[in-house]
Design an enzyme around this catalytic site. Structure first.
Site, mmCIF file in Angstrom:
data_model
loop_
_atom_site.group_PDB
_atom_site.id
_atom_site.type_symbol
_atom_site.label_atom_id
_atom_site.label_comp_id
_atom_site.label_asym_id
_atom_site.label_seq_id
_atom_site.Cartn_x
_atom_site.Cartn_y
_atom_site.Cartn_z
ATOM 1 N N GLY A 103 -14.365 -19.493 2.999
ATOM 2 C CA GLY A 103 -13.975 -18.659 4.132
ATOM 3 C C GLY A 103 -15.161 -17.862 4.639
ATOM 4 O O GLY A 103 -16.135 -17.631 3.902
ATOM 5 N N GLY A 110 -5.738 -11.362 -6.047
ATOM 6 C CA GLY A 110 -6.278 -10.294 -5.203
ATOM 7 C C GLY A 110 -5.642 -8.932 -5.417
ATOM 8 O O GLY A 110 -5.950 -7.987 -4.675
ATOM 9 N N SER A 127 0.803 -1.231 0.000
ATOM 10 C CA SER A 127 0.000 0.000 0.000
ATOM 11 C C SER A 127 0.837 1.283 0.000
ATOM 12 O O SER A 127 0.465 2.254 -0.671
ATOM 13 C CB SER A 127 -0.969 -0.012 1.185
ATOM 14 O OG SER A 127 -1.921 -1.022 0.994
ATOM 15 N N ASP A 147 -13.226 -2.854 1.099
ATOM 16 C CA ASP A 147 -12.776 -4.150 0.561
ATOM 17 C C ASP A 147 -13.786 -4.778 -0.400
ATOM 18 O O ASP A 147 -13.415 -5.274 -1.468
ATOM 19 C CB ASP A 147 -12.530 -5.145 1.709
ATOM 20 C CG ASP A 147 -11.179 -4.936 2.375
ATOM 21 O OD1 ASP A 147 -10.270 -4.365 1.744
ATOM 22 O OD2 ASP A 147 -11.042 -5.350 3.541
ATOM 23 N N ALA A 179 -12.652 -10.697 5.268
ATOM 24 C CA ALA A 179 -12.658 -10.486 3.816
ATOM 25 C C ALA A 179 -13.901 -11.124 3.200
ATOM 26 O O ALA A 179 -14.536 -10.549 2.306
ATOM 27 C CB ALA A 179 -11.393 -11.064 3.186
ATOM 28 N N THR A 193 -5.307 -3.547 8.407
ATOM 29 C CA THR A 193 -5.235 -4.876 7.820
ATOM 30 C C THR A 193 -5.128 -5.902 8.941
ATOM 31 O O THR A 193 -5.249 -5.537 10.133
ATOM 32 C CB THR A 193 -4.097 -4.959 6.771
ATOM 33 O OG1 THR A 193 -4.168 -6.228 6.125
ATOM 34 C CG2 THR A 193 -2.720 -4.764 7.370
ATOM 35 N N LYS A 244 -9.101 -5.424 11.601
ATOM 36 C CA LYS A 244 -10.294 -4.873 10.949
ATOM 37 C C LYS A 244 -11.566 -4.963 11.787
ATOM 38 O O LYS A 244 -12.424 -4.099 11.705
ATOM 39 C CB LYS A 244 -10.531 -5.593 9.621
ATOM 40 C CG LYS A 244 -9.480 -5.262 8.590
ATOM 41 C CD LYS A 244 -9.791 -5.919 7.274
ATOM 42 C CE LYS A 244 -8.662 -5.682 6.308
ATOM 43 N NZ LYS A 244 -8.902 -6.225 4.987
HETATM 44 N N1 LIG Z 1 -6.640 -8.356 -1.913
HETATM 45 C C1 LIG Z 1 -7.028 -7.576 -0.949
HETATM 46 O O1 LIG Z 1 -7.125 -6.362 -1.071
HETATM 47 C C2 LIG Z 1 -7.419 -8.182 0.370
HETATM 48 C C3 LIG Z 1 -8.242 -7.472 1.249
HETATM 49 C C4 LIG Z 1 -8.609 -8.083 2.451
HETATM 50 C C5 LIG Z 1 -8.133 -9.342 2.764
HETATM 51 N N2 LIG Z 1 -7.325 -9.985 1.881
HETATM 52 C C6 LIG Z 1 -6.839 -11.331 2.185
HETATM 53 O O2 LIG Z 1 -7.931 -12.145 2.587
HETATM 54 C C7 LIG Z 1 -7.459 -13.206 3.393
HETATM 55 C C8 LIG Z 1 -8.368 -13.374 4.608
HETATM 56 O O3 LIG Z 1 -8.311 -12.230 5.429
HETATM 57 P P1 LIG Z 1 -9.414 -12.031 6.587
HETATM 58 O O4 LIG Z 1 -9.224 -10.660 7.102
HETATM 59 O O5 LIG Z 1 -10.760 -12.456 6.128
HETATM 60 O O6 LIG Z 1 -8.911 -13.088 7.682
HETATM 61 P P2 LIG Z 1 -9.788 -13.730 8.867
HETATM 62 O O7 LIG Z 1 -10.911 -12.848 9.248
HETATM 63 O O8 LIG Z 1 -8.799 -14.150 9.890
HETATM 64 O O9 LIG Z 1 -10.448 -15.057 8.222
HETATM 65 C C9 LIG Z 1 -9.625 -16.134 7.919
HETATM 66 C C10 LIG Z 1 -10.417 -17.202 7.166
HETATM 67 O O10 LIG Z 1 -9.484 -18.206 6.760
HETATM 68 C C11 LIG Z 1 -9.929 -19.465 7.272
HETATM 69 N N3 LIG Z 1 -8.750 -20.285 7.563
HETATM 70 C C12 LIG Z 1 -7.639 -19.916 8.243
HETATM 71 N N4 LIG Z 1 -6.765 -20.937 8.317
HETATM 72 C C13 LIG Z 1 -7.360 -21.972 7.652
HETATM 73 C C14 LIG Z 1 -6.948 -23.307 7.359
HETATM 74 N N5 LIG Z 1 -5.769 -23.790 7.767
HETATM 75 N N6 LIG Z 1 -7.790 -24.073 6.639
HETATM 76 C C15 LIG Z 1 -8.970 -23.602 6.199
HETATM 77 N N7 LIG Z 1 -9.422 -22.372 6.460
HETATM 78 C C16 LIG Z 1 -8.615 -21.551 7.164
HETATM 79 C C17 LIG Z 1 -10.715 -19.139 8.506
HETATM 80 O O11 LIG Z 1 -11.552 -20.222 8.811
HETATM 81 P P3 LIG Z 1 -12.117 -20.444 10.317
HETATM 82 O O12 LIG Z 1 -13.327 -19.575 10.430
HETATM 83 O O13 LIG Z 1 -12.394 -21.881 10.373
HETATM 84 O O14 LIG Z 1 -11.007 -20.014 11.258
HETATM 85 C C18 LIG Z 1 -11.474 -17.897 8.018
HETATM 86 O O15 LIG Z 1 -12.554 -18.256 7.206
HETATM 87 C C19 LIG Z 1 -5.993 -12.869 3.717
HETATM 88 O O16 LIG Z 1 -5.198 -13.619 2.873
HETATM 89 C C20 LIG Z 1 -5.893 -11.403 3.362
HETATM 90 O O17 LIG Z 1 -4.587 -11.018 2.983
HETATM 91 C C21 LIG Z 1 -6.977 -9.440 0.697
#
Ligand SMILES: NC(=O)c1ccc[n+]([C@@H]2O[C@H](COP(=O)([O-])OP(=O)(O)OC[C@H]3O[C@@H](n4cnc5c(N)ncnc54)[C@H](OP(=O)(O)O)[C@@H]3O)[C@@H](O)[C@H]2O)c1
Length: 306
Positions: free
Chosen positions: A132, A248, A22, A107, A136, A67, A71
């Site tokens: 998921g 992404g 960013s 997002d 996100a 991030t 969030k």
């Molecule tokens: N491109 C972009 O601009 C952008 C913007 C935002 C986020 N992102 C990306 O989105 C991703 C998720 O971010 P978030 O903020 O949503 O994180 P989060 O709220 O922590 O959610 C994580 C998700 O991943 C699942 N998960 C984690 N470890 C796992 C595993 N070993 N096996 C299966 N499922 C697993 C979790 O499942 P459980 O519920 O079972 O724990 C949950 O659904 C990250 O990679 C982030 O960098 C990208």
């Protein structure tokens, strides 16, 4: 831009934050428009989030992005929260107005713009499978239901979390069909027009795939919101199946352009920001052997993307 006593500061709070793209994107935009702003990364441990947010007005910092892992927890420290961020239950952009902290979430809209601009796809009427149910996923899901998708399946390791999200969506958008299950429901994956990975799986080199890719339809469109690595194992496997894919990076770009506009009130220089991310459009989308934006998918009435 030279930094002076007039320079406005914005930045990003994350933990870790060293990987962030960013600063490059925003600082290039400020320079291109001649705006006296600087964008800095701040590595803020979770326990210090409240202190760090409360310090923003005192330090006259104009705003921050949030991030992982801030969030959702940030909500309790904000004075106002936009309706969209309230719906999503997470904030990725904070604007400081006087002593007030105002929270937004760009997002979901960022993902949607990427799907439209980079993927060439209008999700209206599509069957979408979201992998998921975290922050996100919530942002992407809300944006997709607002874009009038036909059906949303939320598959998550912890099914109860998917169910909570589904209940929330059904409360706001009763017209959308929503179902939930674990990540190994192959029937749902096989029949989906668009599959979107929002799990953390794929960020680390030794990560396995979040789903079994052999059921991905070659006519489908597979997105990963992860942008580092640029091609996750899921996207590589989906390409092998013949599906179209998108990473992404475009979501990162467009959530950033929207945050830029919230802070500065100026239209973001999208091309400058795209270039600063180190990718042209070529890096965002892949259609079999060709790296270029996909043609707008036509719905042949079978719910598949062509
Ligand atoms: N491109 C972009 O601009 C952008 C913007 C935002 C986020 N992102 C990306 O989105 C991703 C998720 O971010 P978030 O903020 O949503 O994180 P989060 O709220 O922590 O959610 C994580 C998700 O991943 C699942 N998960 C984690 N470890 C796992 C595993 N070993 N096996 C299966 N499922 C697993 C979790 O499942 P459980 O519920 O079972 O724990 C949950 O659904 C990250 O990679 C982030 O960098 C990208």
């Amino acid at each position: 831009m030279p930094i002076s006593g007039h320079t406005k500061i914005v930045g990003i709070f994350g933990y870790p934050v060293r990987h962030t793209l960013s600063p490059a994107m925003h600082n290039a935009a400020f320079a291109a428009l001649g705006l006296d702003y600087v964008y800095l990364p701040f590595e803020v441990p979770p326990d210090n989030l409240g202190q760090a947010l409360r310090a923003l007005p005192a330090l006259q910092i104009a705003g921050v992005n949030l991030t992982i892992p801030h969030k959702e927890r940030a909500l309790e420290y904000l004075d106002e929260i936009s309706p969209q961020a309230q719906l999503i239950g997470a904030v990725n952009t904070v604007k400081v107005e006087g002593h007030k902290l105002i929270g937004y979430n760009t997002d979901g809209e960022g993902f949607l713009q990427s799907l439209n601009q980079d993927g060439g796809i209008d999700p209206k009427g599509r069957r979408v499978c979201l992998l998921g149910a975290g922050g996100a996923a919530r942002a992407v899901a809300m944006a997709l239901v607002e874009a009038k998708i036909r059906e949303l399946a939320i598959l998550n390791r912890t099914v109860e979390r998917a169910q909570l999200l589904a209940e929330q969506i059904s409360g706001y958008y009763p017209e959308v069909s929503v179902c939930t299950d674990s990540l190994d429901n192959q029937e749902i994956i096989a029949r989906s027009d668009i599959i979107i990975n929002t799990t953390l799986v794929g960020m680390k080199p030794d990560d396995e795939l979040p789903i079994d890719p052999k059921v991905i339809s070659p006519l489908g469109f597979v997105c990963d919101v992860i942008y580092h690595p640029a091609k996750t194992k899921l996207l590589a496997a989906a390409e092998k199946r013949g599906a179209k894919t998108m990473n992404g990076l475009g979501m990162l770009l467009y959530q950033g352009t929207l945050a830029f506009e919230i802070w500065t009130g100026r239209k973001a220089p999208v091309e400058v920001m795209k270039k600063a991310l180190g990718f042209g459009l070529q890096g965002l989308c892949r259609n079999s052997d060709l790296y270029f934006p996909l043609p707008l998918g036509e719905d042949k009435g079978e719910g598949t993307l062509s």
